[in-house]
Design an enzyme around this catalytic site. Structure first.
Site, PDB file in Angstrom:
ATOM      1  N   HIS A  14      -6.726  -4.473 -17.147  1.00 28.01           N
ATOM      2  CA  HIS A  14      -6.103  -4.106 -15.868  1.00 28.01           C
ATOM      3  C   HIS A  14      -7.060  -3.160 -15.148  1.00 28.01           C
ATOM      4  CE1 HIS A  14      -2.277  -6.115 -16.675  1.00 28.01           C
ATOM      5  NE2 HIS A  14      -2.668  -5.959 -17.917  1.00 28.01           N
ATOM      6  N   GLU A  18     -10.878   8.101 -26.537  1.00 31.47           N
ATOM      7  CA  GLU A  18     -11.599   8.875 -27.555  1.00 31.47           C
ATOM      8  C   GLU A  18     -12.849   8.119 -27.980  1.00 31.47           C
ATOM      9  OE1 GLU A  18      -8.355   8.218 -30.800  1.00 31.47           O
ATOM     10  OE2 GLU A  18     -10.183   8.602 -31.910  1.00 31.47           O
ATOM     11  N   ARG A  45       3.107  -7.439 -18.565  1.00 34.61           N
ATOM     12  CA  ARG A  45       3.093  -6.979 -19.955  1.00 34.61           C
ATOM     13  C   ARG A  45       4.464  -6.646 -20.514  1.00 34.61           C
ATOM     14  NH1 ARG A  45      -1.818  -8.765 -21.749  1.00 34.61           N
ATOM     15  NH2 ARG A  45      -3.481  -8.083 -20.352  1.00 34.61           N
ATOM     16  N   GLU A  72      -6.472  -5.308 -24.557  1.00 37.78           N
ATOM     17  CA  GLU A  72      -5.679  -6.005 -23.539  1.00 37.78           C
ATOM     18  C   GLU A  72      -5.432  -5.102 -22.333  1.00 37.78           C
ATOM     19  OE1 GLU A  72      -3.086  -9.020 -26.385  1.00 37.78           O
ATOM     20  OE2 GLU A  72      -2.059  -7.381 -25.411  1.00 37.78           O
ATOM     21  N   PHE A  73      -5.143  -3.855 -22.629  1.00 41.30           N
ATOM     22  CA  PHE A  73      -4.764  -2.907 -21.570  1.00 41.30           C
ATOM     23  C   PHE A  73      -5.878  -2.769 -20.539  1.00 41.30           C
ATOM     24  CE2 PHE A  73      -1.486   0.617 -21.352  1.00 41.30           C
ATOM     25  CZ  PHE A  73      -1.745   0.941 -20.048  1.00 41.30           C
ATOM     26  N   MET A  74      -7.101  -2.640 -21.038  1.00 38.01           N
ATOM     27  CA  MET A  74      -8.209  -2.321 -20.120  1.00 38.01           C
ATOM     28  C   MET A  74      -8.668  -3.518 -19.296  1.00 38.01           C
ATOM     29  SD  MET A  74     -10.238   0.495 -22.275  1.00 38.01           S
ATOM     30  CE  MET A  74      -9.446   2.051 -22.706  1.00 38.01           C
ATOM     31  N   ARG A 122     -18.968   2.600 -37.598  1.00 37.74           N
ATOM     32  CA  ARG A 122     -17.653   2.166 -37.106  1.00 37.74           C
ATOM     33  C   ARG A 122     -17.519   0.644 -37.003  1.00 37.74           C
ATOM     34  NH1 ARG A 122     -17.383   3.552 -30.653  1.00 37.74           N
ATOM     35  NH2 ARG A 122     -19.402   2.709 -30.050  1.00 37.74           N
ATOM     36  N   ASN A 147      -1.024   4.218 -10.380  1.00 38.98           N
ATOM     37  CA  ASN A 147      -0.014   4.520  -9.364  1.00 38.98           C
ATOM     38  C   ASN A 147       1.119   3.504  -9.513  1.00 38.98           C
ATOM     39  OD1 ASN A 147      -0.600   2.161  -7.632  1.00 38.98           O
ATOM     40  ND2 ASN A 147      -2.560   3.199  -7.276  1.00 38.98           N
ATOM     41  N   SER A 163       0.797  -1.238   0.000  1.00 37.35           N
ATOM     42  CA  SER A 163       0.000   0.000   0.000  1.00 37.35           C
ATOM     43  C   SER A 163       0.831   1.291   0.000  1.00 37.35           C
ATOM     44  CB  SER A 163      -1.024  -0.015   1.142  1.00 37.35           C
ATOM     45  OG  SER A 163      -0.404  -0.300   2.369  1.00 37.35           O
TER      46      SER A 163
END
Ligand SMILES: Cc1cc2nc3c(=O)[nH]c(=O)nc-3n(C[C@H](O)[C@H](O)[C@H](O)COP(=O)(O)OP(=O)(O)OC[C@H]3O[C@@H](n4cnc5c(N)ncnc54)[C@H](O)[C@@H]3O)c2cc1C
EC number: 2.1.1.148
Length: 246
Positions: free
Chosen positions: A93, A102, A200, A89-91, A173, A189, A69
């Site tokens: 996390h 966007e 990653r 992939e990123f999201m 789209r 953080n 912490s």
């Protein structure tokens, strides 16, 4: 490359990713500040700078024993531009991350597409869970470049055709591929970033090896370089302790 039927937006092709540290409040002293409240109560930041060796030792102890912490009391916001498949992939996390991306509903998506350069290994050998990537042949390199360019251009033309006919952006789209670039702000953080980097990136010091897709690793490497400048003691302790997030 061809002109799109509905306007003069020309597709462009990239092999790289953009990572910019746009905002931060992150320093090794933030870790010490949080950790020392356990034993010293409230302290001034100047007090923390008095004994650098002790500070280094404390950060290393926290990392080694996985007292996580104290590594959360800081913040870094990155602007990232990368293909949609990287963001997907990123999201994944979820913890210690905030995202804003966007919108393809409110704005017209720009025709910027990912084509791997010659450094990207193209061929996977082995079975799931135990494989390596090796160089492609010249013919495979050329095929990838040509087929991607062609299909991106066709997909973008179809998108433009629907927009020109008055179809809503959010509907049109659907035809755009995951190789389209998107952009987002991602705030994390040091603790959540370490967890991300452990999964990653591939690194010789990693105690638990991971096998990320190269394109998200490219993003991770750039984030890591920025973070290492801001929190050098924390960064060193992360590496010394096998790149396992506390
Ligand atoms: C090489 C690689 C291959 C992958 N392949 C696939 C794939 O084929 N398919 C797929 O769907 N995903 C895949 N993933 C995504 C992976 O399963 C994770 O979703 C992703 O790496 C995020 O990790 P995380 O959940 O630990 O991170 P975060 O969501 O940031 O969570 C951080 C930590 O918080 C705790 N936590 C978070 N949420 C919960 C919860 N609900 N319950 C309990 N504890 C929680 C866990 O300790 C977790 O490690 C892959 C990831 C990697 C690195």
């Amino acid at each position: 490359m061809t002109d799109s039927p509905a306007g003069d937006l020309k597709p462009s092709f990239r092999s790289d990713v953009t990572v910019e540290l746009v905002k931060h409040s992150a320093a090794d002293s933030d870790v010490l500040f949080a950790a020392r409240v356990s034993t010293l109560g409230e302290q001034s930041l100047d007090e923390l700078k008095k004994d650098p060796e002790r500070s280094k030792g404390l950060i290393n102890f926290l990392m080694r024993d996985r007292h996580g912490s104290p590594f959360e009391h800081n913040s870094m916001t990155f602007f990232i531009s990368a293909p949609i498949f990287v963001f997907r992939e990123f999201m994944r996390h979820r913890v210690g991350w905030s995202y804003n991306e966007e919108s393809g509903r409110y704005s017209e998506l720009q025709p910027v597409f990912y084509v791997p350069d010659e450094s990207r290994k193209l061929v996977q050998e082995g079975r799931p869970g135990k494989y390596v990537f090796v160089e492609g042949t010249q013919a495979q390199q050329e095929l990838v470049g040509r087929v991607m360019d062609d299909s991106y251009v066709r997909a973008y033309e179809a998108y433009q055709e629907m927009l020109a006919a008055g179809v809503a952006r959010e509907v049109a789209r659907s035809v755009l591929p995951v190789g389209l670039y998107s952009s987002m702000y991602a705030t994390c953080n040091a603790r959540s970033l370490m967890h991300f980097l452990g999964l990653r990136t591939q690194h010789e010091l990693a105690k638990v090896p991971s096998f990320p897709q190269r394109e998200i690793e490219m993003v991770g490497e750039k984030m890591e370089a920025e973070w290492a400048q801001l929190m050098p003691l924390t960064y060193a302790a992360f590496n010394t302790n096998g790149r396992v997030a506390p």
